[in-house]
Scaffold this active site. Sequence first.
Site, mmCIF file in Angstrom:
data_model
loop_
_atom_site.group_PDB
_atom_site.id
_atom_site.type_symbol
_atom_site.label_atom_id
_atom_site.label_comp_id
_atom_site.label_asym_id
_atom_site.label_seq_id
_atom_site.Cartn_x
_atom_site.Cartn_y
_atom_site.Cartn_z
ATOM 1 N N ASP A 12 -15.598 -24.792 -11.934
ATOM 2 C CA ASP A 12 -14.242 -25.190 -11.535
ATOM 3 C C ASP A 12 -14.230 -26.611 -10.972
ATOM 4 O O ASP A 12 -15.220 -27.088 -10.431
ATOM 5 C CB ASP A 12 -13.716 -24.188 -10.493
ATOM 6 C CG ASP A 12 -12.209 -24.269 -10.340
ATOM 7 O OD1 ASP A 12 -11.547 -24.841 -11.231
ATOM 8 O OD2 ASP A 12 -11.687 -23.763 -9.333
ATOM 9 N N ASN A 60 -5.798 -18.924 -18.386
ATOM 10 C CA ASN A 60 -5.764 -20.374 -18.660
ATOM 11 C C ASN A 60 -4.791 -20.751 -19.787
ATOM 12 O O ASN A 60 -4.471 -21.931 -19.966
ATOM 13 C CB ASN A 60 -7.168 -20.924 -18.956
ATOM 14 C CG ASN A 60 -8.047 -21.036 -17.724
ATOM 15 O OD1 ASN A 60 -9.266 -20.879 -17.785
ATOM 16 N ND2 ASN A 60 -7.450 -21.306 -16.566
HETATM 17 C C1 IPE Z 1 -11.317 -20.180 -13.240
HETATM 18 O O1 IPE Z 1 -10.789 -21.380 -12.829
HETATM 19 C C2 IPE Z 1 -11.494 -20.162 -14.733
HETATM 20 C C3 IPE Z 1 -12.531 -21.016 -15.277
HETATM 21 C C4 IPE Z 1 -13.359 -21.761 -14.601
HETATM 22 C C5 IPE Z 1 -12.632 -20.987 -16.705
HETATM 23 P P1 IPE Z 1 -9.228 -21.617 -12.623
HETATM 24 O O2 IPE Z 1 -9.073 -23.020 -12.203
HETATM 25 O O3 IPE Z 1 -8.494 -21.190 -13.846
HETATM 26 O O4 IPE Z 1 -8.887 -20.598 -11.451
HETATM 27 P P2 IPE Z 1 -7.713 -20.621 -10.379
HETATM 28 O O5 IPE Z 1 -6.431 -20.774 -11.141
HETATM 29 O O6 IPE Z 1 -7.954 -21.790 -9.477
HETATM 30 O O7 IPE Z 1 -7.852 -19.321 -9.657
HETATM 31 C C1 IPE Z 2 -12.302 -25.733 -14.662
HETATM 32 O O1 IPE Z 2 -11.688 -26.846 -14.124
HETATM 33 C C2 IPE Z 2 -12.182 -25.687 -16.171
HETATM 34 C C3 IPE Z 2 -11.307 -24.611 -16.670
HETATM 35 C C4 IPE Z 2 -10.646 -23.775 -15.941
HETATM 36 C C5 IPE Z 2 -11.170 -24.504 -18.092
HETATM 37 P P1 IPE Z 2 -10.129 -26.903 -13.833
HETATM 38 O O2 IPE Z 2 -9.434 -27.422 -15.042
HETATM 39 O O3 IPE Z 2 -9.639 -25.606 -13.336
HETATM 40 O O4 IPE Z 2 -10.089 -27.980 -12.695
HETATM 41 P P2 IPE Z 2 -9.180 -27.954 -11.393
HETATM 42 O O5 IPE Z 2 -9.438 -26.650 -10.719
HETATM 43 O O6 IPE Z 2 -7.768 -28.112 -11.843
HETATM 44 O O7 IPE Z 2 -9.667 -29.107 -10.590
HETATM 45 MG MG MG Z 3 -9.481 -24.796 -11.495
#
Ligand code: IPE
Ligand code: IPE
Ligand code: MG
Length: 233
Positions: A12, A60
Amino acid sequence: MNNLNHIAIIMDGNGRWAKKRGLPRSMGHKKGVEKVREIAIYANKLGIKCLTLYAFSTENWKRPEKEVNYLMSLPKIFFNKYLKELMKNNIKVTMIGDLNKIPLEAKNIFKDAIRQTSKNTGMILNFALNYGGQSEIVRACKQFAKDYKDGKIKTLNEKTFNNYLYTKDLPELDLMIRTSNEERISNFLLYQVAYSELVFVDTYWPDFTCTDLDKAIETYMNRNRRFGAVDEK
Ligand code: IPE
Ligand code: IPE
Ligand code: MG
């Protein structure tokens, strides 16, 4: 000593990493892909049996179409660049999640990587793609109900239920790491995480290093896993 066979990582913070640098979110994802390579190669060298990486959750899809499309283009970038290296390192690629909704190109690229690496005997590099823990559990229940009706199975318990999960052939989950200073599970491996150790690190995924993995493993090694029992004296 704690055995460490299976690590899962919630990768993340890609978006925030990019934002901090005034870059589009996609640049964070791009950098994140490089990290997947680096950490996978390193974890394999450490002798970890299985590394499960949360690449795309069932939630997502709520993101802007442009970002979803970009994320779905990453498997091609990743495997075109690194499949040879994964082969050389004897790494076996697998995936978990509902692949029905995955665009055909990404699905085929994964299928190809899985096929090509299927005989490798090193670490299992397992991608969670369009994966959701709740949906995995519901799917397992539905399949069990069908098998029960067809007379294929009689008893449902924790052990037999395991056979209906995507992870049925993988070792038990020992350690779950989440980067980016968020302390939640976000629907990842809900059933499997029951007695795993959780390690939350501040670093955004694109900045995560092999040393950070070492530190998380060290934290894990210092934990006392009791599984509900009491320590033997
Ligand atoms: C979790 O991260 C999913 C992945 C890393 C693929 P998110 O960024 O989607 O999770 P939330 O929305 O902060 O809980
Ligand atoms: C994790 O990084 C990747 C996926 C969830 C696919 P994020 O895209 O969630 O990054 P933040 O949490 O917005 O910084
Ligand atoms: Mg995230």
